[in-house]
Design a protein around this motif. Sequence first.
Motif, PDB file in Angstrom:
ATOM      1  N   LEU A 163      -1.456  -3.194  -9.490  1.00  0.00           N
ATOM      2  CA  LEU A 163      -0.926  -4.473  -8.481  1.00  0.00           C
ATOM      3  C   LEU A 163      -1.143  -5.903  -9.394  1.00  0.00           C
ATOM      4  CD1 LEU A 163      -1.124  -6.051  -5.700  1.00  0.00           C
ATOM      5  CD2 LEU A 163      -3.509  -6.042  -5.888  1.00  0.00           C
ATOM      6  N   VAL A 164      -0.047  -6.542  -9.112  1.00  0.00           N
ATOM      7  CA  VAL A 164       0.014  -7.910  -9.782  1.00  0.00           C
ATOM      8  C   VAL A 164      -0.141  -8.864  -8.256  1.00  0.00           C
ATOM      9  CG1 VAL A 164       1.112  -9.806 -10.964  1.00  0.00           C
ATOM     10  CG2 VAL A 164       1.238  -7.545 -11.808  1.00  0.00           C
ATOM     11  N   ALA A 174       0.966  -1.054   0.079  1.00  0.00           N
ATOM     12  CA  ALA A 174      -0.056  -0.050   0.014  1.00  0.00           C
ATOM     13  C   ALA A 174       0.801   1.324  -0.081  1.00  0.00           C
ATOM     14  CB  ALA A 174      -0.656  -0.119   1.178  1.00  0.00           C
ATOM     15  N   ILE A 175       1.967   1.272   0.826  1.00  0.00           N
ATOM     16  CA  ILE A 175       2.913   2.347   0.879  1.00  0.00           C
ATOM     17  C   ILE A 175       3.519   2.499  -0.788  1.00  0.00           C
ATOM     18  CG2 ILE A 175       5.075   3.390   1.778  1.00  0.00           C
ATOM     19  CD1 ILE A 175       4.215   1.679   4.224  1.00  0.00           C
ATOM     20  N   LEU A 176       4.063   1.551  -1.345  1.00  0.00           N
ATOM     21  CA  LEU A 176       4.508   1.466  -2.752  1.00  0.00           C
ATOM     22  C   LEU A 176       3.464   2.076  -3.584  1.00  0.00           C
ATOM     23  CD1 LEU A 176       6.771  -1.624  -2.582  1.00  0.00           C
ATOM     24  CD2 LEU A 176       7.629   0.506  -2.433  1.00  0.00           C
ATOM     25  N   ALA A 177       2.280   1.827  -3.509  1.00  0.00           N
ATOM     26  CA  ALA A 177       1.220   1.993  -4.286  1.00  0.00           C
ATOM     27  C   ALA A 177       1.080   3.632  -4.405  1.00  0.00           C
ATOM     28  CB  ALA A 177      -0.016   1.441  -4.125  1.00  0.00           C
ATOM     29  N   ARG A 178       1.547   4.228  -3.294  1.00  0.00           N
ATOM     30  CA  ARG A 178       1.401   5.660  -3.311  1.00  0.00           C
ATOM     31  C   ARG A 178       2.618   6.288  -3.414  1.00  0.00           C
ATOM     32  NH1 ARG A 178       0.713  10.024  -4.071  1.00  0.00           N
ATOM     33  NH2 ARG A 178      -0.616  11.627  -3.154  1.00  0.00           N
ATOM     34  N   ILE A 179       4.036   5.828  -3.290  1.00  0.00           N
ATOM     35  CA  ILE A 179       5.056   6.520  -3.504  1.00  0.00           C
ATOM     36  C   ILE A 179       5.634   6.194  -4.736  1.00  0.00           C
ATOM     37  CG2 ILE A 179       5.180   6.978  -0.985  1.00  0.00           C
ATOM     38  CD1 ILE A 179       7.321   4.678  -0.858  1.00  0.00           C
ATOM     39  N   THR A 180       5.187   5.209  -5.406  1.00  0.00           N
ATOM     40  CA  THR A 180       5.772   4.882  -6.580  1.00  0.00           C
ATOM     41  C   THR A 180       5.068   5.196  -7.848  1.00  0.00           C
ATOM     42  OG1 THR A 180       5.110   2.641  -6.580  1.00  0.00           O
ATOM     43  CG2 THR A 180       7.308   2.966  -6.040  1.00  0.00           C
ATOM     44  N   LYS A 181       5.521   5.532  -9.091  1.00  0.00           N
ATOM     45  CA  LYS A 181       4.478   6.242 -10.086  1.00  0.00           C
ATOM     46  C   LYS A 181       4.187   4.945 -11.342  1.00  0.00           C
ATOM     47  CE  LYS A 181       4.625  10.124  -8.112  1.00  0.00           C
ATOM     48  NZ  LYS A 181       3.417  10.429  -7.392  1.00  0.00           N
ATOM     49  N   ARG A 182       5.197   4.103 -11.568  1.00  0.00           N
ATOM     50  CA  ARG A 182       4.937   3.348 -12.867  1.00  0.00           C
ATOM     51  C   ARG A 182       5.138   1.891 -12.450  1.00  0.00           C
ATOM     52  NH1 ARG A 182       8.972   0.743 -15.270  1.00  0.00           N
ATOM     53  NH2 ARG A 182      10.422   1.776 -14.038  1.00  0.00           N
ATOM     54  N   ALA A 183       5.873   1.273 -11.710  1.00  0.00           N
ATOM     55  CA  ALA A 183       6.310   0.251 -11.672  1.00  0.00           C
ATOM     56  C   ALA A 183       5.025  -0.819 -11.147  1.00  0.00           C
ATOM     57  CB  ALA A 183       7.350  -0.350 -10.733  1.00  0.00           C
ATOM     58  N   LYS A 184       4.941  -2.069 -11.508  1.00  0.00           N
ATOM     59  CA  LYS A 184       3.835  -2.827 -11.054  1.00  0.00           C
ATOM     60  C   LYS A 184       4.474  -3.266  -9.646  1.00  0.00           C
ATOM     61  CE  LYS A 184       1.710  -3.469 -15.025  1.00  0.00           C
ATOM     62  NZ  LYS A 184       0.255  -3.017 -15.168  1.00  0.00           N
ATOM     63  N   ILE A 185       3.336  -3.610  -8.814  1.00  0.00           N
ATOM     64  CA  ILE A 185       3.707  -4.047  -7.299  1.00  0.00           C
ATOM     65  C   ILE A 185       3.315  -5.383  -7.306  1.00  0.00           C
ATOM     66  CG2 ILE A 185       2.999  -3.701  -4.959  1.00  0.00           C
ATOM     67  CD1 ILE A 185       2.293  -0.707  -5.967  1.00  0.00           C
ATOM     68  N   VAL A 186       4.107  -6.506  -7.335  1.00  0.00           N
ATOM     69  CA  VAL A 186       4.024  -7.818  -7.514  1.00  0.00           C
ATOM     70  C   VAL A 186       4.057  -8.494  -6.252  1.00  0.00           C
ATOM     71  CG1 VAL A 186       4.662  -9.879  -8.916  1.00  0.00           C
ATOM     72  CG2 VAL A 186       5.157  -7.536  -9.797  1.00  0.00           C
ATOM     73  N   LEU A 187       2.919  -9.167  -6.032  1.00  0.00           N
ATOM     74  CA  LEU A 187       2.986  -9.711  -4.311  1.00  0.00           C
ATOM     75  C   LEU A 187       3.143 -11.333  -4.695  1.00  0.00           C
ATOM     76  CD1 LEU A 187      -0.151  -7.664  -2.579  1.00  0.00           C
ATOM     77  CD2 LEU A 187       2.571  -7.194  -3.081  1.00  0.00           C
ATOM     78  N   LEU A 188       4.202 -11.776  -4.260  1.00  0.00           N
ATOM     79  CA  LEU A 188       4.359 -13.291  -4.564  1.00  0.00           C
ATOM     80  C   LEU A 188       4.921 -13.820  -3.157  1.00  0.00           C
ATOM     81  CD1 LEU A 188       6.091 -13.228  -7.804  1.00  0.00           C
ATOM     82  CD2 LEU A 188       3.756 -13.755  -7.617  1.00  0.00           C
ATOM     83  N   GLY A 189       3.984 -14.080  -2.356  1.00  0.00           N
ATOM     84  CA  GLY A 189       2.561 -13.753  -2.465  1.00  0.00           C
ATOM     85  C   GLY A 189       1.866 -14.027  -1.159  1.00  0.00           C
ATOM     86  N   ASN A 190       0.541 -13.638  -1.101  1.00  0.00           N
ATOM     87  CA  ASN A 190      -0.030 -13.789   0.179  1.00  0.00           C
ATOM     88  C   ASN A 190      -0.417 -15.269   0.420  1.00  0.00           C
ATOM     89  OD1 ASN A 190      -1.961 -10.964  -0.879  1.00  0.00           O
ATOM     90  ND2 ASN A 190      -0.806 -10.883   1.223  1.00  0.00           N
ATOM     91  N   ILE A 191      -0.452 -15.575   1.596  1.00  0.00           N
ATOM     92  CA  ILE A 191      -0.268 -17.164   1.970  1.00  0.00           C
ATOM     93  C   ILE A 191      -1.835 -17.364   2.367  1.00  0.00           C
ATOM     94  CG2 ILE A 191       0.347 -18.764   3.499  1.00  0.00           C
ATOM     95  CD1 ILE A 191       2.798 -17.160   3.991  1.00  0.00           C
ATOM     96  N   LEU A 192      -2.456 -18.001   1.101  1.00  0.00           N
ATOM     97  CA  LEU A 192      -4.159 -18.125   1.466  1.00  0.00           C
ATOM     98  C   LEU A 192      -4.473 -18.940   2.544  1.00  0.00           C
ATOM     99  CD1 LEU A 192      -5.169 -18.087  -2.239  1.00  0.00           C
ATOM    100  CD2 LEU A 192      -5.244 -16.166  -0.605  1.00  0.00           C
ATOM    101  N   PRO A 193      -3.771 -20.210   2.696  1.00  0.00           N
ATOM    102  CA  PRO A 193      -4.492 -21.047   3.737  1.00  0.00           C
ATOM    103  C   PRO A 193      -4.325 -20.583   5.169  1.00  0.00           C
ATOM    104  CG  PRO A 193      -3.043 -22.213   2.142  1.00  0.00           C
ATOM    105  CD  PRO A 193      -2.805 -20.710   1.896  1.00  0.00           C
TER     106      PRO A 193
END
Length: 434
Positions: free
Chosen positions: A126-127, A84-103
């Motif tokens: 977001l990816v 969320a922080i990177l979503a606001r302070i970056t401009k162009r790059a994809k934010i790639v989450l690898l990954g959330n631990i679903l179980p």
Amino acid sequence: MFIGHFTERPYQDPNSGYFGATGRNLMDLAMSNDSYDPRLGADLYNRYLDERVFAEEMGFDGLMLNEHHSTPFCMGGVMNLEAAILARITKRAKIVLLGNILPIWDDPLFLAEELAEIDMISRGRLVTGWVRGTGRESVAHNAVPPFNWERFQEAHDFIVEAWTKPGPFRWEGEHYHYRYVNPWARPYQDPHPPIWIPGVMSRNTVKWAAEHRYPYVMLATELQPTVESFQYYDEVAAEQGYEAGTQHRAYLFKVHVDETEELAEEAGRKYVQGPSNPFLEGNQGIIRPFIQNLPGLTQRNNLLPTMRSFAAAASRGRAAQHSKNKGEAQAAPTPPRDVYKDQTEKLSIISGTPDTVIPKVRHVLETIRPGTIFFWDGDGAMSHDDQMRSLRLMGSDVIPAVREMSKELDLKGPFEVDPAKDAADDATQEAAAD
């Protein structure tokens, strides 16, 4: 080609005998957080965020974050907050989450809302990626291992439906039950953010990813077993009626670039120093197999070829535990004569000047043929200066060279292939075959 940057964000304490450059290996889940200094942690979190901003400036397409829990080798226990922080302070790059631990999520609706907000704040950068997690995470969050795979699949299905199906609606599954699903946060991307699946060992997960046409990300695995694992993905894709391409293959590997060969070796050796990381070969004495391989967590007779190296590591871990049980000296098993040299010889670590790094990266690309790569850098005991030197040279020399290679080798990433056109082409081919 899609080129991303990654680091585990390790907890580094140069004054500690555990977390400094010469720190000793720690058994996983065996150390109290009494050793944690929040002021030092604050400095490190801000350092790693600053480095991500600079990585974007240097031309990386993506900033990869990961999630581990209750361990000093990765400070990403709340990865979505960093995203969320990177979503606001970056401009162009994809934010790639690898990954959330679903179980380990008892409330995947909460996760669906978090990720939708990140996608909106970033305006569609977001990816999202989801993993099954290790025994470490199951222990740390009291998740029941035999239900790991079932919960992963159901949480995935639920989140996708929460993102795409107008509410309110009910969900009555095997593991999740909701009387009212109507999240007032929907993803910016339509129908939802791209989903990529990372992993290292489970054939079930590769098969499932191929069935969903999700890109699969091999995480720092040895080259030949990685090739064999992607061949299995291709076989499943063919069974599903489509031809997998480079857009379905992604690979994370350790690459550090420096101004001289001497600096490169000095920094490269820090990959296997600092906080003990079970995913960095050379720190293998820390694995406790009875935690890493909890009963029911992974189908042990259905593993990828990449498991061969992890099995060897687990064997060394069992040897260390056996010595402890017998009351012998509690030293980690003897590593290879020179861990760094051993890994560089088989390209598990690539470290050098641009002139020496670029040909080795080319060999990796020719061998695996991925459309997406992530350079794993700035890790172990590497300093901020080590990382910044590497990022500068990545931007000036390595990334431009890799882009040229990818054109020559026809390595297209997921964002260079229109999924709708790809599916239409497959349908056309099927019709022609009939």
